[in-house]
Design a protein around this motif. Structure first.
Motif, short mmCIF file in Angstrom:
data_model
loop_
_atom_site.label_atom_id
_atom_site.label_comp_id
_atom_site.label_asym_id
_atom_site.label_seq_id
_atom_site.Cartn_x
_atom_site.Cartn_y
_atom_site.Cartn_z
N THR A 31 0.83 -1.20 0.00
CA THR A 31 0.00 0.00 0.00
C THR A 31 0.86 1.25 0.00
N GLY A 72 -1.41 -5.08 -2.60
CA GLY A 72 -1.39 -3.87 -1.80
C GLY A 72 -1.07 -2.63 -2.63
N TYR A 75 -4.02 -1.47 -4.49
CA TYR A 75 -4.90 -0.70 -3.61
C TYR A 75 -4.35 0.72 -3.41
N GLY A 76 -3.04 0.80 -3.14
CA GLY A 76 -2.43 2.07 -2.74
C GLY A 76 -2.38 3.11 -3.82
N LEU A 371 -6.39 -6.06 3.49
CA LEU A 371 -6.25 -4.76 2.82
C LEU A 371 -7.48 -3.88 3.03
N ASN A 375 -7.04 -0.44 4.88
CA ASN A 375 -7.11 0.77 4.08
C ASN A 375 -8.20 1.74 4.52
#
Length: 501
Positions: A31, A72, A75-76, A371, A375
């Motif tokens: 992330t 990740g 997602y990030g 995640l 998040n």
């Protein structure tokens, strides 16, 4: 029933305390990597691969850690896209179109949470698709002969080049560079050195990890140096973070549609998350029409690309695990990791090393939940990490790269070669020549040569053997279409998308 029993075995591996810890660590690091503008999943995984050898992880643990970083990072990428109007990576580009306007309207927290939920839906459904589709594709792969595999490799080069560059000629040049590098070393059949220049260090060929870390990590360091270490700053202030239940409910069908579109795009060798994100956004925009007000900060414009690119990330694992052909640039790096660990991806992987495959799949399901939980409440933490100045990040990337490669080979020549690849990557990127086809050439060049040689031996040198089966003919046709089609698609679909300042 076989799938359920294998999945149960996978959870037995994934739920061990050590593997679970690696998945959580990978999600957190990924992330951060995705949130930092410019790094992206390919660079993040490439930088961290040497660490897996430094700490002595086994095949399953190393793959779980790296794929958690991969997921990740996907997602990030949305964090800097929404707050800074700077995509964390290429697939997150489409998220800026509605994410940043939504943030400027005072809904930065809602946009971040909604994009996190859409990422979870896309990645989770893609992992379910991986569970169902991968074993079926692995059985089909058993009918592949040398002609079919050679055509499959050509398909990978054609489609990956077509999707990763705006110029097909430059993509072809990059592929040729990679294939040329793959030829360096002692020929397996004749025992004669090729393209070594008399240097004994090159008799074993070029280690693809050295090339990968150089082309991605060291080249990124050179770009940091060129930019004089410019600091980033938060463009939109993030105050309150709440869960926008209304937006989540209203975009549920958008998430499901775009997850399907993204997964299909990911399964296609070479298409990757960028295509999944683009197709998902454009599909939802066409469905909504002018009344949808896409580009002005609507929730569907945030949910669509995030569900699509995360689903494509999961779909890209299907051809890598079942056929040994990466579905994206990041899975090409993961393929290098597997080959370094003496694991050959392909149909036999599911029977010879089922604990690796199913342990990975179970870990991906767990990582998705981790995640999502990570998040939402920790968004403000990741936002603070965006403020890390380059003068801190730069030495860290350099140190990890040098220590990791030296601990792997113990050769100073590999360090010099890594720097040389970094310089090459820097120059090629300045010339807008994609580096992913080079990596693909280094990874698959040897296998492609072996397939061609076996085909020629079986056919007594008859070139027509490469086009002798329906499967090989179909793969050749798709390869040609995959290389040519993007040139026309860009002219038809490329409309200037205005990003709000």
């Amino acid at each position: 029933m076989d799938i359920l029993s294998n999945l149960a075995m996978g959870f037995g591996v994934a739920l061990s305390p050590f593997t679970l810890m690696l998945a959580v660590i990978g999600c957190f690091i990924g992330t951060i990597v995705g949130a930092l503008p410019g790094l992206g999943p390919s660079n993040g995984v490439a930088i961290l691969i040497p660490i897996t050898f430094t700490v002595g992880l086994d095949a399953t643990s190393a793959l779980v850690l790296m794929t958690a970083v991969y997921y990740g990072a996907m997602y990030g990428g949305r964090i800097s896209s929404i707050l800074l109007n700077i995509p964390g990576d290429e697939p997150a580009l489409m998220t800026t179109l509605d994410g940043y306007p939504m943030a400027k309207a005072g809904r930065a927290g809602d946009a971040l949470v909604l994009s996190g939920v859409a990422s979870f839906v896309g990645a989770f459904l893609a992992t379910l698709g991986l569970i169902v589709l991968a074993p079926l594709l692995a059985r089909v792969a058993f009918v592949f002969g040398p002609a079919e595999y050679f055509a499959l490799y050509m398909l990978a080069f054609a489609t990956l080049g077509g999707m990763s560059s705006n110029n097909q000629a430059k993509a072809a040049i990059a592929s040729c560079i990679g294939l040329g590098i793959a030829m360096i070393g002692v020929d397996n059949n004749s025992g004669l050195p090729r393209l070594t220049g008399g240097n004994l260090h090159l008799y074993d060929g070029v280690d693809f990890l050295v090339a990968i870390v150089g082309l991605f990590a060291i080249a990124e360091v050179f770009f940091f140096i060129e930019s004089h270490g410019k600091n980033t700053s938060i463009g939109v202030k993030l105050d309150k973070v709440t869960i926008p239940w209304k937006d989540i409910v209203e975009t549920k069908w958008t998430m499901l549609r775009c997850s399907l579109i993204g997964f299909i795009a990911g399964v296609l060798p070479g298409a990757g998350a960028s295509l999944g994100s683009f197709l998902s956004y454009m599909t939802e925009k066409s469905i909504a029409g002018e009344e949808g007000k896409f580009g002005t900060g609507v929730p569907k414009g945030v949910a669509a690309p995030e569900a699509g690119n995360n689903a494509a990330a999961g779909g890209a694992l299907v051809p890598m695990l079942t056929l040994g052909v990466p579905g994206s640039g990041t899975t090409a790096v993961l393929l290098a990791l597997l080959m370094t660990l003496n694991i050959t991806p392909g149909p036999t992987l599911f029977t010879e090393r089922p604990e690796v495959v199913w342990g990975l799949i179970a870990s991906l399901l767990i990582a998705n939940v981790v995640l999502l939980l990570m998040n939402v409440p920790m968004v403000k933490v990741f936002v603070k990490i965006l403020m890390v100045p380059p003068w801190v990040l730069l030495p860290g990337v350099t140190m990890v790269s040098f220590v990791g490669i030296y601990s792997l080979s113990g050769s100073y020549f590999d360090l010099l070669l890594m720097v040389a690849f970094g310089a090459l990557g820097f120059v090629l990127r300045k010339l807008d020549v994609p580096t992913v086809p080079i990596i693909l050439g280094i990874l698959l060049g040897g296998h492609m040569e072996d397939a061609l040689r076996r085909a020629m031996v079986l056919s007594d040198g008859e070139i027509g053997y490469l086009f002798s089966s329906p499967i090989s003919i179909g793969l050749w046709l798709v390869a040609v279409a995959g290389f040519v089609a993007p040139m026309f698609l860009r002219k038809v679909l490329k409309k200037p998308q205005r990003i709000t300042d």
